[in-house]
Structures are given as C-alpha cells and as structure tokens.
Design a protein around this motif. Structure first.
Motif, PDB file in Angstrom:
ATOM      1  N   GLU A 167      60.490  54.887  -4.378  1.00 45.11           N
ATOM      2  CA  GLU A 167      60.407  54.807  -5.846  1.00 45.11           C
ATOM      3  C   GLU A 167      60.006  53.397  -6.284  1.00 45.11           C
ATOM      4  OE1 GLU A 167      63.927  56.326  -7.756  1.00 45.11           O
ATOM      5  OE2 GLU A 167      63.546  58.359  -7.062  1.00 45.11           O
ATOM      6  N   LEU A 168      60.576  52.420  -5.619  1.00 48.10           N
ATOM      7  CA  LEU A 168      60.260  51.017  -5.937  1.00 48.10           C
ATOM      8  C   LEU A 168      58.763  50.743  -5.730  1.00 48.10           C
ATOM      9  CD1 LEU A 168      61.481  48.066  -6.442  1.00 48.10           C
ATOM     10  CD2 LEU A 168      61.468  47.865  -3.968  1.00 48.10           C
ATOM     11  N   SER A 169      58.235  51.183  -4.591  1.00 45.67           N
ATOM     12  CA  SER A 169      56.832  50.910  -4.251  1.00 45.67           C
ATOM     13  C   SER A 169      55.894  51.653  -5.193  1.00 45.67           C
ATOM     14  CB  SER A 169      56.541  51.341  -2.802  1.00 45.67           C
ATOM     15  OG  SER A 169      57.432  50.707  -1.920  1.00 45.67           O
ATOM     16  N   ALA A 170      56.224  52.902  -5.482  1.00 41.29           N
ATOM     17  CA  ALA A 170      55.367  53.688  -6.385  1.00 41.29           C
ATOM     18  C   ALA A 170      55.364  53.068  -7.776  1.00 41.29           C
ATOM     19  CB  ALA A 170      55.853  55.139  -6.442  1.00 41.29           C
ATOM     20  N   ALA A 171      56.544  52.669  -8.251  1.00 46.96           N
ATOM     21  CA  ALA A 171      56.632  52.087  -9.593  1.00 46.96           C
ATOM     22  C   ALA A 171      55.898  50.754  -9.668  1.00 46.96           C
ATOM     23  CB  ALA A 171      58.095  51.903  -9.989  1.00 46.96           C
ATOM     24  N   ALA A 172      55.897  50.016  -8.557  1.00 47.63           N
ATOM     25  CA  ALA A 172      55.240  48.699  -8.552  1.00 47.63           C
ATOM     26  C   ALA A 172      53.723  48.812  -8.395  1.00 47.63           C
ATOM     27  CB  ALA A 172      55.826  47.827  -7.442  1.00 47.63           C
ATOM     28  N   GLY A 173      53.209  50.005  -8.069  1.00 50.21           N
ATOM     29  CA  GLY A 173      51.760  50.185  -8.049  1.00 50.21           C
ATOM     30  C   GLY A 173      51.137  50.569  -6.721  1.00 50.21           C
ATOM     31  N   ALA A 174      51.939  50.743  -5.671  1.00 50.01           N
ATOM     32  CA  ALA A 174      51.349  51.215  -4.397  1.00 50.01           C
ATOM     33  C   ALA A 174      50.653  52.548  -4.659  1.00 50.01           C
ATOM     34  CB  ALA A 174      52.444  51.391  -3.347  1.00 50.01           C
ATOM     35  N   THR A 175      49.521  52.771  -4.005  1.00 50.40           N
ATOM     36  CA  THR A 175      48.752  53.978  -4.319  1.00 50.40           C
ATOM     37  C   THR A 175      48.955  55.103  -3.295  1.00 50.40           C
ATOM     38  OG1 THR A 175      46.843  52.791  -3.393  1.00 50.40           O
ATOM     39  CG2 THR A 175      46.995  52.935  -5.794  1.00 50.40           C
ATOM     40  N   PHE A 176      49.626  54.805  -2.186  1.00 51.93           N
ATOM     41  CA  PHE A 176      50.038  55.854  -1.244  1.00 51.93           C
ATOM     42  C   PHE A 176      51.471  55.547  -0.849  1.00 51.93           C
ATOM     43  CE2 PHE A 176      50.896  57.779   2.816  1.00 51.93           C
ATOM     44  CZ  PHE A 176      50.271  59.012   2.762  1.00 51.93           C
ATOM     45  N   VAL A 177      52.360  56.520  -1.067  1.00 52.88           N
ATOM     46  CA  VAL A 177      53.783  56.301  -0.775  1.00 52.88           C
ATOM     47  C   VAL A 177      54.345  57.546  -0.094  1.00 52.88           C
ATOM     48  CG1 VAL A 177      56.072  55.884  -1.763  1.00 52.88           C
ATOM     49  CG2 VAL A 177      54.073  54.771  -2.778  1.00 52.88           C
ATOM     50  N   ALA A 178      54.972  57.350   1.036  1.00 55.87           N
ATOM     51  CA  ALA A 178      55.532  58.490   1.774  1.00 55.87           C
ATOM     52  C   ALA A 178      56.801  58.061   2.502  1.00 55.87           C
ATOM     53  CB  ALA A 178      54.513  59.009   2.784  1.00 55.87           C
ATOM     54  N   ARG A 179      57.578  59.071   2.889  1.00 52.87           N
ATOM     55  CA  ARG A 179      58.773  58.787   3.703  1.00 52.87           C
ATOM     56  C   ARG A 179      58.819  59.757   4.876  1.00 52.87           C
ATOM     57  NH1 ARG A 179      62.729  59.589   0.184  1.00 52.87           N
ATOM     58  NH2 ARG A 179      63.109  57.433  -0.400  1.00 52.87           N
ATOM     59  N   ALA A 180      59.035  59.194   6.058  1.00 54.54           N
ATOM     60  CA  ALA A 180      59.283  60.009   7.257  1.00 54.54           C
ATOM     61  C   ALA A 180      60.508  59.411   7.941  1.00 54.54           C
ATOM     62  CB  ALA A 180      58.063  59.987   8.167  1.00 54.54           C
ATOM     63  N   SER A 181      60.753  59.791   9.170  1.00 54.79           N
ATOM     64  CA  SER A 181      61.929  59.220   9.850  1.00 54.79           C
ATOM     65  C   SER A 181      61.753  59.323  11.360  1.00 54.79           C
ATOM     66  CB  SER A 181      63.197  59.973   9.426  1.00 54.79           C
ATOM     67  OG  SER A 181      63.350  61.150  10.192  1.00 54.79           O
ATOM     68  N   ALA A 182      62.721  58.753  12.065  1.00 56.87           N
ATOM     69  CA  ALA A 182      62.706  58.824  13.530  1.00 56.87           C
ATOM     70  C   ALA A 182      63.016  60.248  13.990  1.00 56.87           C
ATOM     71  CB  ALA A 182      63.709  57.834  14.117  1.00 56.87           C
ATOM     72  N   TYR A 183      63.573  61.076  13.120  1.00 62.74           N
ATOM     73  CA  TYR A 183      63.742  62.492  13.451  1.00 62.74           C
ATOM     74  C   TYR A 183      62.456  63.269  13.134  1.00 62.74           C
ATOM     75  CZ  TYR A 183      64.997  67.359  13.212  1.00 62.74           C
ATOM     76  OH  TYR A 183      64.993  68.717  13.412  1.00 62.74           O
ATOM     77  N   HIS A 184      61.839  62.962  11.979  1.00 63.68           N
ATOM     78  CA  HIS A 184      60.655  63.709  11.523  1.00 63.68           C
ATOM     79  C   HIS A 184      59.387  63.100  12.137  1.00 63.68           C
ATOM     80  CE1 HIS A 184      63.785  64.446   8.457  1.00 63.68           C
ATOM     81  NE2 HIS A 184      63.264  65.657   8.400  1.00 63.68           N
ATOM     82  N   VAL A 185      59.227  63.286  13.432  1.00 61.89           N
ATOM     83  CA  VAL A 185      58.129  62.598  14.136  1.00 61.89           C
ATOM     84  C   VAL A 185      56.751  63.158  13.761  1.00 61.89           C
ATOM     85  CG1 VAL A 185      59.364  61.625  16.106  1.00 61.89           C
ATOM     86  CG2 VAL A 185      58.647  63.990  16.194  1.00 61.89           C
ATOM     87  N   ASN A 186      56.671  64.462  13.489  1.00 61.34           N
ATOM     88  CA  ASN A 186      55.368  65.012  13.102  1.00 61.34           C
ATOM     89  C   ASN A 186      54.914  64.441  11.764  1.00 61.34           C
ATOM     90  OD1 ASN A 186      55.212  66.554  15.384  1.00 61.34           O
ATOM     91  ND2 ASN A 186      56.121  68.375  14.434  1.00 61.34           N
ATOM     92  N   GLN A 187      55.866  64.361  10.820  1.00 66.79           N
ATOM     93  CA  GLN A 187      55.540  63.771   9.516  1.00 66.79           C
ATOM     94  C   GLN A 187      55.213  62.283   9.682  1.00 66.79           C
ATOM     95  OE1 GLN A 187      58.101  65.811  10.060  1.00 66.79           O
ATOM     96  NE2 GLN A 187      57.985  67.443   8.539  1.00 66.79           N
ATOM     97  N   MET A 188      55.957  61.607  10.534  1.00 69.92           N
ATOM     98  CA  MET A 188      55.716  60.175  10.758  1.00 69.92           C
ATOM     99  C   MET A 188      54.287  59.948  11.242  1.00 69.92           C
ATOM    100  SD  MET A 188      57.050  57.153  10.644  1.00 69.92           S
ATOM    101  CE  MET A 188      56.257  55.617  11.123  1.00 69.92           C
ATOM    102  N   LEU A 189      53.864  60.787  12.176  1.00 68.37           N
ATOM    103  CA  LEU A 189      52.502  60.667  12.710  1.00 68.37           C
ATOM    104  C   LEU A 189      51.467  60.971  11.624  1.00 68.37           C
ATOM    105  CD1 LEU A 189      50.568  60.362  15.127  1.00 68.37           C
ATOM    106  CD2 LEU A 189      50.923  62.785  15.613  1.00 68.37           C
ATOM    107  N   SER A 190      51.664  62.071  10.941  1.00 67.00           N
ATOM    108  CA  SER A 190      50.700  62.503   9.930  1.00 67.00           C
ATOM    109  C   SER A 190      50.623  61.510   8.763  1.00 67.00           C
ATOM    110  CB  SER A 190      51.117  63.902   9.461  1.00 67.00           C
ATOM    111  OG  SER A 190      50.682  64.149   8.186  1.00 67.00           O
ATOM    112  N   TYR A 191      51.766  61.040   8.256  1.00 64.71           N
ATOM    113  CA  TYR A 191      51.755  60.121   7.112  1.00 64.71           C
ATOM    114  C   TYR A 191      51.198  58.750   7.516  1.00 64.71           C
ATOM    115  CZ  TYR A 191      55.165  63.561   5.272  1.00 64.71           C
ATOM    116  OH  TYR A 191      55.809  64.707   4.885  1.00 64.71           O
ATOM    117  N   THR A 192      51.504  58.341   8.740  1.00 67.18           N
ATOM    118  CA  THR A 192      50.980  57.037   9.192  1.00 67.18           C
ATOM    119  C   THR A 192      49.453  57.088   9.273  1.00 67.18           C
ATOM    120  OG1 THR A 192      53.007  56.606  10.422  1.00 67.18           O
ATOM    121  CG2 THR A 192      51.107  55.295  11.039  1.00 67.18           C
ATOM    122  N   LYS A 193      48.924  58.205   9.768  1.00 62.68           N
ATOM    123  CA  LYS A 193      47.457  58.340   9.847  1.00 62.68           C
ATOM    124  C   LYS A 193      46.844  58.301   8.447  1.00 62.68           C
ATOM    125  CE  LYS A 193      47.084  61.989  12.777  1.00 62.68           C
ATOM    126  NZ  LYS A 193      46.617  62.902  13.809  1.00 62.68           N
TER     127      LYS A 193
END
Ligand code: SF4
Ligand code: MG
Length: 266
Positions: A160-186
């Motif tokens: 929320e902080l990053s989006a409000a400050a103006g970042a244009t791509f913001v996502a959250r993944a985790s060490a459990y959600h490895v598929n999302q981590m890979l996809s969002y990082t790409k």
C-alpha cells in the motif's frame, strides 16, 4: 553437482550461503535466479544492488554485476547505476528494515519518480542480522528483542505504501508462494517503471523464536494459513488475510526516459 540454475546464476565458490537453516531467504533468492533464467536475460545486462541485512547478503552470491552498498541506501546507488546505464536491468534486493526504516525515504521517492528499477523486499517482519529488533513491518503485539512485552507500533503495509507513493507495479508473494514469486518477479523485471515485489519471508531464528511460532516449517505454514491469493485487496480485508497478488500494474512516464528527453531538448 550444482543444479543448472545454480551453476548458471551463482558464484558457486561463495556457496553455501550464510543464512540460518530454515530461513526463507534462500527460496526467494532462487526464485529471482529462476526468473532471470526464464527471461533469458544477458547476465552482463543485470545489476543487483543490495543494502545491509540478511536479505542484502544475496548480492554476494549472484554471478551478475552486483553491488553490496550501505544500510538503507541501495536505491540511491541503484538510481545512479540506472541513470548512468539505462539499458541495465537494475534489481534491488532489500529487507523490511533496510527498505522501510533507514531507507524509507529513498523508497518513497523512488516510487514517486517511477525510475525503471525492480525492488524486491524480503519482508520477515524483523531485523534478522542485527539480533531481532522490531522493524516497521513487525505486527502490533508481536515480540522482538526491543519489544519484549509486545510491539505497540502499527506496521507499514509495504504494498500500500509503495502504490500510494507512485510505484507503477506492486505485488506480493512469499517464500511459500513460489509460483507467484517467480511469475511476479518476471513481470516486475520486464515492467518499464518502478516495480516493488514484497516477498514475505520467514526468520525462524529471531521472529519465529521470539514469538513462539514453532519450527521453520511451522512459520512457512503460517504464511500459507494467514494469506489468500487474490489481486483484490478489499476481498482480502473481508477475510482478514494478507493478499498475495498483483495490486497495481500501470504504465506512466519513466524517469530515465524523461531525463533523456530533457537532455536532448537543451
Ligand atoms: Fe534468516 Fe533470520 Fe537467520 Fe537472518 S537471522 S539468516 S533472516 S533466519
Ligand atoms: Mg527483516
């Protein structure tokens, strides 16, 4: 024999890494290498910049251009690298303390400028390297070395902080959600603008032990139980769970392009 990803992307003479057994950071570091491998990026066109903290040790292991900088200042070094060579994929690896306490100022202004840098915040809700002090993302009431009776602060939501400050791509993944981590990082690496991936991690040594969360595996299970995969943060709020998803993905003028235009004009 190291796996192909390790052989291709890491300085194998620097391994094994120094992280504690069960730390989530190794999973996240591997996901970043997998993303770079999948995207087939030229290693010479990547620059990893890190600050100080357990997460920031990652820069010493990758076999790309890497800079291990000072506490909280990774984004300032990264901004200089990107302006000097806009063709580089500049990736900042930082932690919750590094990015949102001492480096909080640099984070919000990098968001505001929309400079084409990918920032991956390994958020383990505590200062690991310096001994378990509470950080700006330690949940209220949780314990830390500097909050033995419970933390009375309210935590930042990094997304929320990053989006409000103006970042244009913001996502959250985790060490459990490895598929999302890979996809969002790409997606974050290929995004033309300032991208933030909050990568929720686990620190069994300090956060887990101080808060009696059980084993390293229990800590990862807690991330699973306390989260919901959705891009809809309002839906997540109804469930009182942490959303895992992409919360912002927009195209806006990028800083190095704007700078180039200005230089050409005068
Ligand atoms: Fe990981 Fe915590 Fe150990 Fe640091 S102190 S390496 S964050 S488990
Ligand atoms: Mg931390």
């Amino acid at each position: 024999m190291p796996s192909q990803i390790i052989a291709n992307n890491f300085r194998t003479n620097r391994l094994p890494h120094i992280w504690c057994p069960g730390c989530g950071h190794g999973i996240l570091m591997h996901s970043i290498a997998r993303a770079i491998e999948d995207l087939n990026l030229d290693k010479d066109n990547i620059c990893i910049v890190s600050g100080i903290g357990c997460s920031s040790r990652a820069s010493g292991y990758f076999d790309y251009n890497t800079i291990h900088t000072t506490h909280g200042r990774a984004l300032t070094f990264a901004t200089g690298v990107k302006l000097a060579n806009p063709n580089l994929h500049v990736i900042v690896i930082t932690g919750d303390g590094d990015a949102t306490a001492i480096g909080g100022n640099h984070l919000i202004h990098s968001c505001r400028r929309n400079i084409d840098i990918t920032t991956i915040v390994f958020n383990n809700n505590i200062y690991g390297m310096t001994g378990g002090q509470y950080s700006p993302t330690t949940p209220t009431d949780d314990k830390a070395t500097t909050a033995p009776y419970g933390n009375i602060d309210k935590p930042f939501d990094i997304c929320e902080l990053s989006a409000a400050a103006g970042a244009t791509f913001v996502a959250r993944a985790s060490a459990y959600h490895v598929n999302q981590m890979l996809s969002y990082t790409k997606k974050a690496i290929m995004h033309n603008g300032f991208s933030v991936v909050e990568a929720v991690s686990s620190c069994p040594t300090y956060y887990g032990r101080k808060n009696k969360k059980g084993s390293a595996v229990d800590l990862i299970k807690l991330i699973k139980e306390n989260s919901i995969v959705t891009n809809d943060t309002n839906k997540a709020k109804e469930t009182d769970k942490m959303p895992i998803g992409i919360f912002k993905d927009v195209t806006l003028p990028e800083y190095t392009n704007e700078y180039k235009k200005l230089v050409e004009k005068f």
